[in-house]
Design a protein around this motif. Structure first.
Motif, PDB file in Angstrom:
ATOM      1  N   ASP A 169       0.538  -0.753   0.041  1.00 39.07           N
ATOM      2  CA  ASP A 169      -0.216  -0.052   0.254  1.00 39.07           C
ATOM      3  C   ASP A 169       0.566   0.710  -0.363  1.00 39.07           C
ATOM      4  OD1 ASP A 169      -1.519   1.994   0.329  1.00 39.07           O
ATOM      5  OD2 ASP A 169      -2.779   1.208   2.518  1.00 39.07           O
ATOM      6  N   PRO A 170       1.000   2.085  -1.122  1.00 33.88           N
ATOM      7  CA  PRO A 170       2.044   3.495  -1.102  1.00 33.88           C
ATOM      8  C   PRO A 170       1.273   4.192   0.438  1.00 33.88           C
ATOM      9  CG  PRO A 170       0.895   2.564  -3.347  1.00 33.88           C
ATOM     10  CD  PRO A 170      -0.099   1.918  -2.284  1.00 33.88           C
ATOM     11  N   ALA A 171       0.258   4.493   0.094  1.00 32.70           N
ATOM     12  CA  ALA A 171      -0.293   5.216   1.693  1.00 32.70           C
ATOM     13  C   ALA A 171       0.647   4.515   3.447  1.00 32.70           C
ATOM     14  CB  ALA A 171      -1.609   5.637   1.679  1.00 32.70           C
TER      15      ALA A 171
ATOM     16  N   VAL B 175       9.558  -7.845  -0.909  1.00 33.34           N
ATOM     17  CA  VAL B 175       8.996  -7.303   0.375  1.00 33.34           C
ATOM     18  C   VAL B 175       9.373  -8.315   1.819  1.00 33.34           C
ATOM     19  CG1 VAL B 175       6.674  -6.975   1.021  1.00 33.34           C
ATOM     20  CG2 VAL B 175       7.273  -6.241  -0.745  1.00 33.34           C
ATOM     21  N   LEU B 176       9.495  -7.128   2.489  1.00 35.97           N
ATOM     22  CA  LEU B 176      10.423  -8.319   4.147  1.00 35.97           C
ATOM     23  C   LEU B 176       9.288  -7.625   4.776  1.00 35.97           C
ATOM     24  CD1 LEU B 176      13.250  -8.638   5.532  1.00 35.97           C
ATOM     25  CD2 LEU B 176      12.110  -7.613   6.578  1.00 35.97           C
ATOM     26  N   VAL B 177       8.067  -8.883   5.237  1.00 32.62           N
ATOM     27  CA  VAL B 177       7.299  -8.576   6.223  1.00 32.62           C
ATOM     28  C   VAL B 177       7.913  -8.289   8.093  1.00 32.62           C
ATOM     29  CG1 VAL B 177       4.864  -8.226   6.721  1.00 32.62           C
ATOM     30  CG2 VAL B 177       5.604  -8.889   4.193  1.00 32.62           C
ATOM     31  N   GLU B 178       7.742  -7.937   8.658  1.00 32.35           N
ATOM     32  CA  GLU B 178       8.456  -8.206   9.893  1.00 32.35           C
ATOM     33  C   GLU B 178       7.077  -7.868  10.833  1.00 32.35           C
ATOM     34  OE1 GLU B 178      11.426  -5.863  12.870  1.00 32.35           O
ATOM     35  OE2 GLU B 178      11.334  -5.360  10.955  1.00 32.35           O
TER      36      GLU B 178
ATOM     37  N   GLY C 255       9.791   2.052   1.719  1.00 34.30           N
ATOM     38  CA  GLY C 255      10.486   1.945   0.605  1.00 34.30           C
ATOM     39  C   GLY C 255       9.578   1.534  -0.607  1.00 34.30           C
ATOM     40  N   ARG C 256      10.293   1.032  -1.776  1.00 30.86           N
ATOM     41  CA  ARG C 256       8.728   1.778  -2.821  1.00 30.86           C
ATOM     42  C   ARG C 256       7.226   0.456  -3.036  1.00 30.86           C
ATOM     43  NH1 ARG C 256      12.616   1.111  -8.143  1.00 30.86           N
ATOM     44  NH2 ARG C 256      10.463  -0.014  -8.603  1.00 30.86           N
TER      45      ARG C 256
ATOM     46  N   VAL D 194      16.841  -1.109   0.251  1.00 31.60           N
ATOM     47  CA  VAL D 194      15.803  -0.348   0.224  1.00 31.60           C
ATOM     48  C   VAL D 194      16.200   0.979  -0.493  1.00 31.60           C
ATOM     49  CG1 VAL D 194      14.241   1.034   1.622  1.00 31.60           C
ATOM     50  CG2 VAL D 194      15.270  -1.096   1.749  1.00 31.60           C
ATOM     51  N   ASP D 195      16.866   1.674  -0.582  1.00 31.58           N
ATOM     52  CA  ASP D 195      17.405   2.579  -1.074  1.00 31.58           C
ATOM     53  C   ASP D 195      17.783   2.580  -2.388  1.00 31.58           C
ATOM     54  OD1 ASP D 195      17.605   3.795   1.089  1.00 31.58           O
ATOM     55  OD2 ASP D 195      19.711   4.314   1.473  1.00 31.58           O
ATOM     56  N   GLU D 196      18.112   1.342  -3.512  1.00 28.03           N
ATOM     57  CA  GLU D 196      18.116   1.152  -4.479  1.00 28.03           C
ATOM     58  C   GLU D 196      16.855   0.275  -4.790  1.00 28.03           C
ATOM     59  OE1 GLU D 196      21.049   1.323  -6.193  1.00 28.03           O
ATOM     60  OE2 GLU D 196      22.331   2.004  -4.319  1.00 28.03           O
ATOM     61  N   GLY D 197      16.164   0.017  -4.499  1.00 30.33           N
ATOM     62  CA  GLY D 197      14.690  -0.056  -5.143  1.00 30.33           C
ATOM     63  C   GLY D 197      14.248  -0.822  -4.985  1.00 30.33           C
ATOM     64  N   VAL D 198      15.129  -1.995  -4.468  1.00 34.01           N
ATOM     65  CA  VAL D 198      14.829  -3.718  -4.131  1.00 34.01           C
ATOM     66  C   VAL D 198      13.969  -3.611  -3.341  1.00 34.01           C
ATOM     67  CG1 VAL D 198      16.187  -6.194  -3.933  1.00 34.01           C
ATOM     68  CG2 VAL D 198      17.201  -4.303  -6.037  1.00 34.01           C
TER      69      VAL D 198
END
Length: 295
Positions: A86-88, A101-104, A94-95, A129-133
């Motif tokens: 969800d972008p919100a 996606v790592l869910v913690e 991260g994107r 994350v900073d690299e968009g991966v």
């Protein structure tokens, strides 16, 4: 899960496709539930083993889980749908369209979670994350009582003012857990995190929206079989405990490689959407098996 609409049957009908038959639909549902159940069993067992209290006489000084999870172990495609993307989402970093996606699932009173937050997570952020991966999605999973619940709600409240990760950093700082998470302490953490509106923070922390959000995260964790913290999903692969950095980097890189291959495949799997998420009934919260884990 939606099923294809059946076409009108002509007088000389061809044999029905198994994929459109009720039996085929039932088989598919059973396969999905079986996959989730298998992952839940794995995550629950390994999560407990990874963070259980040390045996009497054993050294409990190591904040790293004793068990290592092979990153080449089972990947459950059905569990990819637990990533919300969800972008919100104010508790995500991260994107939203990142390939991994790592869910913690974590508790602010958990020492192992603090170890991961201080030593491993920043490196993952910098490298992936900073690299968009990579995208990291936080789930509040309070299992250590009233203070765990209170700080979980407070973190959500900080997130409503765009300061979740700053609050996260302050709450997991060295020595923060030992100071407890009473009301005054939560106010101090919010101030340290730069939450601009203290009055709103206090209202949100005690509000029904915060309780509902934390409850939803908890129920998702219990539905996966998580009983201790931290527990993770990396594109559908369960990982339990504050594992070494290499465990996460190998899992992330393997998931990124698989995502790239799937993207280049003409017929790729359906995207992860709420409609595709498993519909199983979440497990009931109870006393964690590893009641002293990570403290």
């Amino acid at each position: 899960m939606s099923t294809p609409k059946s076409k009108p049957t002509p007088k000389k009908a061809a044999p029905k496709s198994p994929a459109k038959s009720p039996a085929g639909s039932r088989s598919r549902r059973i396969a999905v539930v079986s996959g989730v159940a298998a992952a839940a069993a794995l995550l629950g067992l390994v999560s407990y083993t990874a963070t259980k209290p040390p045996a009497p006489g054993a050294s409990g000084s190591s904040p790293v889980a004793d068990v290592s999870v092979d990153p080449s172990a089972g990947v459950y495609a059905e569990l990819e749908a637990y990533a919300r993307r969800d972008p919100a989402d104010k508790l995500a970093l991260g994107r939203a369209d990142a390939p991994v996606v790592l869910v913690e699932y974590a508790d602010f009173k958990c020492g192992y979670c603090g170890k991961f937050a201080r030593d491993t997570e920043p490196l993952l952020v910098e490298k992936y994350v900073d690299e968009g991966v990579l995208r990291i999605e936080w789930r509040n999973f309070p299992i250590f009582g009233a203070e765990s619940e209170a700080v979980a709600r407070a973190s959500w409240a900080a997130g409503q003012q765009g300061r979740f990760w700053e609050f996260h950093r302050a709450a997991y700082a060295d020595g923060a857990k030992e100071k407890g998470f009473g009301k005054e302490r939560l106010t101090a953490l919010a101030r340290e995190a730069g939450v601009p509106d203290a009055a709103r923070f206090a209202r949100d922390t005690e509000g029904e929206a915060a309780r509902a959000a934390v409850r939803a995260d908890q129920e998702q964790g219990y539905s996966l079989g998580a009983t201790s913290t931290p527990s993770f999903l990396v594109n559908g692969r369960p990982i339990a405990g504050a594992q070494p950095l290499e465990t996460f980097t190998e899992a992330i890189e393997a998931a990124a490689k698989a995502a790239k291959a799937a993207k280049n495949t003409p017929e790729s799997a359906p995207k992860n959407t709420p409609e595709n998420a498993p519909k199983g009934t979440p497990g009931k919260p109870g006393t964690p098996e590893s009641s002293g884990a990570g403290q």
